[in-house]
Design a protein around this motif. Sequence first.
Motif, PDB file in Angstrom:
ATOM      1  N   ILE A 108       0.842  -1.193   0.000  1.00  0.00           N
ATOM      2  CA  ILE A 108       0.000   0.000   0.000  1.00  0.00           C
ATOM      3  C   ILE A 108       0.880   1.247   0.000  1.00  0.00           C
ATOM      4  N   VAL A 109       0.398   2.283  -0.669  1.00  0.00           N
ATOM      5  CA  VAL A 109       1.002   3.614  -0.597  1.00  0.00           C
ATOM      6  C   VAL A 109      -0.063   4.541  -0.021  1.00  0.00           C
ATOM      7  N   THR A 110       0.275   5.336   0.995  1.00  0.00           N
ATOM      8  CA  THR A 110      -0.768   6.145   1.631  1.00  0.00           C
ATOM      9  C   THR A 110      -0.230   7.438   2.220  1.00  0.00           C
ATOM     10  N   ASP A 111      -1.130   8.423   2.327  1.00  0.00           N
ATOM     11  CA  ASP A 111      -0.864   9.641   3.090  1.00  0.00           C
ATOM     12  C   ASP A 111      -1.900   9.812   4.191  1.00  0.00           C
ATOM     13  N   ARG A 112      -2.570   8.729   4.567  1.00  0.00           N
ATOM     14  CA  ARG A 112      -3.531   8.743   5.670  1.00  0.00           C
ATOM     15  C   ARG A 112      -2.932   8.034   6.890  1.00  0.00           C
ATOM     16  N   LEU A 113      -3.004   8.696   8.046  1.00  0.00           N
ATOM     17  CA  LEU A 113      -2.442   8.120   9.268  1.00  0.00           C
ATOM     18  C   LEU A 113      -3.069   6.772   9.583  1.00  0.00           C
ATOM     19  N   HIS A 114      -4.388   6.655   9.438  1.00  0.00           N
ATOM     20  CA  HIS A 114      -5.017   5.404   9.870  1.00  0.00           C
ATOM     21  C   HIS A 114      -4.971   4.311   8.813  1.00  0.00           C
ATOM     22  N   VAL A 115      -4.624   4.649   7.587  1.00  0.00           N
ATOM     23  CA  VAL A 115      -4.244   3.574   6.663  1.00  0.00           C
ATOM     24  C   VAL A 115      -2.899   3.004   7.104  1.00  0.00           C
ATOM     25  N   HIS A 116      -1.980   3.878   7.537  1.00  0.00           N
ATOM     26  CA  HIS A 116      -0.715   3.401   8.122  1.00  0.00           C
ATOM     27  C   HIS A 116      -0.975   2.510   9.340  1.00  0.00           C
ATOM     28  N   ILE A 117      -1.800   2.975  10.273  1.00  0.00           N
ATOM     29  CA  ILE A 117      -2.061   2.203  11.488  1.00  0.00           C
ATOM     30  C   ILE A 117      -2.772   0.897  11.161  1.00  0.00           C
ATOM     31  N   CYS A 118      -3.807   0.948  10.307  1.00  0.00           N
ATOM     32  CA  CYS A 118      -4.541  -0.280   9.982  1.00  0.00           C
ATOM     33  C   CYS A 118      -3.679  -1.238   9.154  1.00  0.00           C
ATOM     34  N   SER A 119      -2.756  -0.720   8.360  1.00  0.00           N
ATOM     35  CA  SER A 119      -1.826  -1.599   7.645  1.00  0.00           C
ATOM     36  C   SER A 119      -0.937  -2.350   8.627  1.00  0.00           C
ATOM     37  N   LEU A 120      -0.569  -1.690   9.723  1.00  0.00           N
ATOM     38  CA  LEU A 120       0.180  -2.389  10.776  1.00  0.00           C
ATOM     39  C   LEU A 120      -0.695  -3.446  11.445  1.00  0.00           C
ATOM     40  N   LEU A 121      -1.965  -3.114  11.687  1.00  0.00           N
ATOM     41  CA  LEU A 121      -2.852  -4.082  12.344  1.00  0.00           C
ATOM     42  C   LEU A 121      -3.054  -5.330  11.499  1.00  0.00           C
ATOM     43  N   ILE A 122      -3.082  -5.186  10.156  1.00  0.00           N
ATOM     44  CA  ILE A 122      -3.283  -6.353   9.289  1.00  0.00           C
ATOM     45  C   ILE A 122      -1.967  -6.931   8.786  1.00  0.00           C
ATOM     46  N   GLY A 123      -0.852  -6.287   9.092  1.00  0.00           N
ATOM     47  CA  GLY A 123       0.446  -6.838   8.725  1.00  0.00           C
ATOM     48  C   GLY A 123       0.824  -6.669   7.265  1.00  0.00           C
ATOM     49  N   ARG A 124       0.384  -5.577   6.628  1.00  0.00           N
ATOM     50  CA  ARG A 124       0.710  -5.336   5.219  1.00  0.00           C
ATOM     51  C   ARG A 124       1.798  -4.274   5.092  1.00  0.00           C
ATOM     52  N   PRO A 125       2.788  -4.506   4.219  1.00  0.00           N
ATOM     53  CA  PRO A 125       3.812  -3.480   3.988  1.00  0.00           C
ATOM     54  C   PRO A 125       3.189  -2.252   3.331  1.00  0.00           C
ATOM     55  N   HIS A 126       3.680  -1.080   3.704  1.00  0.00           N
ATOM     56  CA  HIS A 126       3.101   0.148   3.176  1.00  0.00           C
ATOM     57  C   HIS A 126       4.117   1.276   3.181  1.00  0.00           C
ATOM     58  N   ALA A 127       4.083   2.064   2.117  1.00  0.00           N
ATOM     59  CA  ALA A 127       4.914   3.259   1.999  1.00  0.00           C
ATOM     60  C   ALA A 127       4.099   4.457   2.455  1.00  0.00           C
ATOM     61  N   VAL A 128       4.714   5.316   3.257  1.00  0.00           N
ATOM     62  CA  VAL A 128       3.993   6.412   3.904  1.00  0.00           C
ATOM     63  C   VAL A 128       4.489   7.748   3.378  1.00  0.00           C
ATOM     64  N   LEU A 129       3.578   8.525   2.817  1.00  0.00           N
ATOM     65  CA  LEU A 129       3.810   9.929   2.522  1.00  0.00           C
ATOM     66  C   LEU A 129       3.255  10.727   3.703  1.00  0.00           C
ATOM     67  N   ASP A 130       2.988  12.009   3.560  1.00  0.00           N
ATOM     68  CA  ASP A 130       2.468  12.753   4.699  1.00  0.00           C
ATOM     69  C   ASP A 130       1.276  13.599   4.301  1.00  0.00           C
ATOM     70  N   ASN A 131       0.555  14.071   5.330  1.00  0.00           N
ATOM     71  CA  ASN A 131      -0.571  14.960   5.068  1.00  0.00           C
ATOM     72  C   ASN A 131      -0.061  16.399   5.025  1.00  0.00           C
TER      73      ASN A 131
END
Length: 333
Positions: free
Chosen positions: A269-292
């Motif tokens: 996943i690629v995201t700039d949403r904080l809770h996509v980052h948090i929920c990606s951690l909860l489901i164990g998926r790798p994700h690249a984080v931009l910022d708001n």
Amino acid sequence: MPSLSRSELIRKLQDKTNDCLKEFIRPDEPLAILDFPDIKNCGDSAIWLGEIAYLKNRHGKIPSYVSRIEDFSESELKRVAPTGPIFIHGGGNFGDIWVSHQDFRERILDMFPDRQIIQFPQSIHYKSEQRILESARAIGRHKNFVLLVRDEESLHFSQKHFDCRVQLCPDMAFCIGEVTPDAPQFPVLAMLRQDKEQVGTVDYSIYPEIPKEDWITESRRKVRIAKALGAASALLRLRPSELAFRKLDAAAQNRFNRGIRQISRGRAIVTDRLHVHICSLLIGRPHAVLDNSYGKIQRFMNAFSGGTDLSYRATSLDDGVAWAKAQAAANQT
């Protein structure tokens, strides 16, 4: 410092949250939670569910009174929760970007000067010096307000401007715990903001193979059904406060489930949403984080959630997409 596993990180942040909150919750007192997020954003529902999971799992309690901004009743709160703390829902609306929430928060401080009021963890951001002064006056008048914040910048800002107890605390969504995802459907999913916190504009046509979505759309019908089912589970008790809690909690669960299904579709996943980052951690998926727009995600990662190999701090959308593609290829089974 070695990176933490997903399980280790979640347990660590849950324990830290309990350290911050346990003194405010007593078995013989009711409590209230105000400003329920009856909105499309799945992240706010994740925060709510974490707040409720914390109360249930650590203290065996549910709130005696809950309300949205629009149906808050001072008299009903005093009737069903005449004593005990008043909590305000956490998130990223403390300041003057989402002013209706700040107006409500300050109104509650003025309305209940003799009750302890605890703000569940928030990110703080103001653009107006005048609004900072207005908030400082409301907080200063109260004398028993506890402000929990999600990053060091919010901590230092609040300690400088507000006369209240301020404490660093993780986002409440981590109290949900690990979540089992659905099977992925494609390599990379871009979950990017489409609201006033997004940063600039990007020509997404250069990534035709990557779905670009946000999670602020929903089926109103499904949410209405969820609320009705939640209400039906409480009908035998015929208590309005219990009925309100069941309806709103069911709506939050419906929205959270929708968000988990949505992000599960990407192997990375690629995201700039904080809770996509948090929920990606909860489901164990790798994700690249931009910022708001004001650095909320990097600030939170610096304070709490950056110590895992599941997340990558991207320097640009191109950088994030390239990393996510590599992760998707490496994790393909």
